[in-house]
Write an enzyme that holds these catalytic residues in place. Structure first.
Site, mmCIF file in Angstrom:
data_model
loop_
_atom_site.group_PDB
_atom_site.id
_atom_site.type_symbol
_atom_site.label_atom_id
_atom_site.label_comp_id
_atom_site.label_asym_id
_atom_site.label_seq_id
_atom_site.Cartn_x
_atom_site.Cartn_y
_atom_site.Cartn_z
ATOM 1 N N TYR A 1 17.089 29.733 8.645
ATOM 2 C CA TYR A 1 16.049 30.496 9.319
ATOM 3 C C TYR A 1 16.189 30.414 10.840
ATOM 4 O O TYR A 1 16.482 29.364 11.407
ATOM 5 C CB TYR A 1 14.664 29.965 8.939
ATOM 6 C CG TYR A 1 14.261 30.253 7.514
ATOM 7 C CD1 TYR A 1 14.007 31.558 7.101
ATOM 8 C CD2 TYR A 1 14.114 29.223 6.602
ATOM 9 C CE1 TYR A 1 13.618 31.833 5.794
ATOM 10 C CE2 TYR A 1 13.727 29.475 5.293
ATOM 11 C CZ TYR A 1 13.477 30.789 4.893
ATOM 12 O OH TYR A 1 13.101 31.043 3.603
ATOM 13 N N LYS B 1 0.838 -1.205 0.000
ATOM 14 C CA LYS B 1 0.000 0.000 0.000
ATOM 15 C C LYS B 1 0.874 1.257 0.000
ATOM 16 O O LYS B 1 2.092 1.175 0.176
ATOM 17 C CB LYS B 1 -0.929 -0.007 1.211
ATOM 18 C CG LYS B 1 -0.213 -0.013 2.549
ATOM 19 C CD LYS B 1 -1.202 -0.092 3.709
ATOM 20 C CE LYS B 1 -0.472 -0.111 5.046
ATOM 21 N NZ LYS B 1 -1.402 -0.163 6.188
ATOM 22 N N ARG C 1 -9.485 -0.158 16.544
ATOM 23 C CA ARG C 1 -9.596 0.563 15.286
ATOM 24 C C ARG C 1 -10.714 -0.101 14.483
ATOM 25 O O ARG C 1 -11.867 -0.062 14.895
ATOM 26 C CB ARG C 1 -8.236 0.546 14.554
ATOM 27 C CG ARG C 1 -8.082 1.624 13.507
ATOM 28 C CD ARG C 1 -6.662 1.692 12.977
ATOM 29 N NE ARG C 1 -6.218 0.455 12.351
ATOM 30 C CZ ARG C 1 -5.048 0.311 11.731
ATOM 31 N NH1 ARG C 1 -4.201 1.326 11.698
ATOM 32 N NH2 ARG C 1 -4.709 -0.833 11.175
ATOM 33 N N MET D 1 12.466 24.406 3.017
ATOM 34 C CA MET D 1 11.629 23.681 2.083
ATOM 35 C C MET D 1 12.450 22.954 1.026
ATOM 36 O O MET D 1 12.125 21.825 0.630
ATOM 37 C CB MET D 1 10.650 24.635 1.390
ATOM 38 C CG MET D 1 9.673 23.958 0.450
ATOM 39 S SD MET D 1 8.547 25.113 -0.368
ATOM 40 C CE MET D 1 7.573 25.684 1.038
#
Length: 346
Positions: free
Chosen positions: A240, A41, A128, A287
């Site tokens: 940053y 998957k 679940r 990014m």
């Protein structure tokens, strides 16, 4: 120092189908007669579903497991004879295409879809999907299944779940019983039953952080290069927020990969290899790039291993306080971000 010509691509993802095939064969041996069902998957955990499905079947897997009907249908054209089980919940409108695609469905409700082989899931402690009680299964039920919550972390509770499952399915010995995942397949032999649904171990990643112990080989490698190298003087910073400030003269290398590529912001503090030398990732991951502190000046274009020999995804997961599954599925392999190559190492 003279620059090395960097590759044209920002990074490269290499998938070794030979390693995956050998992992499948290793799991088949470990299962000692239980069937291996390959979980492919999420695009094969980011490895390419069609490629890894074929290698898994070649390595001895007897079925393929996906999360959705579209994932199953996408594989059907390449594997017309393969057994394909959809593990996730399905909508009523998906019944017809699933039937046409000859898929098998896992179900957690008493209303069964018409004309499809189904596997009834029991909730034995995962909390679940799954029924809390098992009614007598009708003829279209071919399997009974459950899902471990703690096979990799708490063998005691896994044993409780297994006991609940075996008590519920014991009257139906003619059906296929399956509950084991990779962790149970490797460490809980009593849970192997008729089949084990293995995902992570198939890709050479250990649920216990020790792939070598189980003879597993990493399938995915991720490589890039230094796009810029600069010297920082004491007090100067990179990135940053100025999270990294040089306390003494330091060489910094910039790698053209960032969180948009799947190299997450919380991987600051992990290590990568630069020209075969381990280097810490420092500062804020951007990014499209991140910084490493170099032990010495390196040329622009020097190779960087993000995942591969000497740099494990398990270690990255520890630093990011997550699991290897999430990191692998988050790697962006689109052509605008990374070149993807498939090899078949013998």
């Amino acid at each position: 120092m003279k620059a090395v010509d960097p590759p044209l691509d920002r990074s490269e993802i290499a998938i070794d189908l030979g390693a995956l095939r050998r992992n499948a064969a290793t799991l088949v041996r470990a299962l000692e007669g239980a069937e291996l069902w390959a979980v492919v998957k999420a695009d094969g955990y980011g490895h390419g579903a069609t490629d890894v499905a074929g290698a898994s079947l070649d390595g001895g897997a007897r079925a393929l497991c996906v999360a959705t009907v579209p994932e199953g249908l996408a594989l059907r054209s390449s594997f017309p004879e393969a057994r394909i089980l959809v593990l996730g919940p399905t909508a009523p409108e998906e019944t017809a295409p699933a039937r046409e695609g000859r898929l098998e469905l896992a179900v957690s409700r008493l209303e069964l879809p018409d004309g499809l082989p189904v596997h009834v899931e029991l909730d034995t402690g995962m909390g679940r999907f799954g029924l809390s009680e098992l009614p007598p299964p009708p003829a279209q039920v071919v399997g009974l299944m459950s899902h471990f919550a703690t096979a990799d972390t708490d063998a005691r509770f896994a044993g409780v779940q297994l006991g609940r499952f075996l008590a519920a399915v014991s009257p139906y010995g003619h059906l296929t019983h399956h509950i084991a995942n990779s962790a149970a397949a490797l460490r809980l032999p009593e849970a192997r039953l008729d089949a084990a649904r293995c995902g992570l171990a198939l890709y050479g990643v250990s649920p216990f952080g020790e792939p070598e112990r189980d003879g597993l080989e990493p399938v995915l490698a991720w490589r890039s290069h230094l796009a810029q190298v600069r010297r920082l003087e004491p007090g100067e910073s990179t990135g940053y927020g100025r999270r990294f400030r040089a306390e003494s003269p330091a060489w910094i290398g910039l790698v053209p990969v960032g969180y948009a590529d799947g190299f997450r912001r919380d991987l600051t503090g992990t290590s990568v290899l630069v020209a075969d030398e381990p280097c810490p990732v420092v500062g804020t991951i951007s990014m499209d790039s991140f910084a490493v502190e170099l032990g010495r000046e390196q040329p622009v274009g020097a190779p960087v291993v993000l995942i591969g020999p000497g740099v494990s995804v398990e270690r990255h997961a520890e630093v990011a306080r997550t699991i290897a599954y999430e990191l692998l599925c988050g790697i962006e392999t689109g052509p605008e971000r990374a070149r993807r190559t498939v090899v078949d190492g013998a």
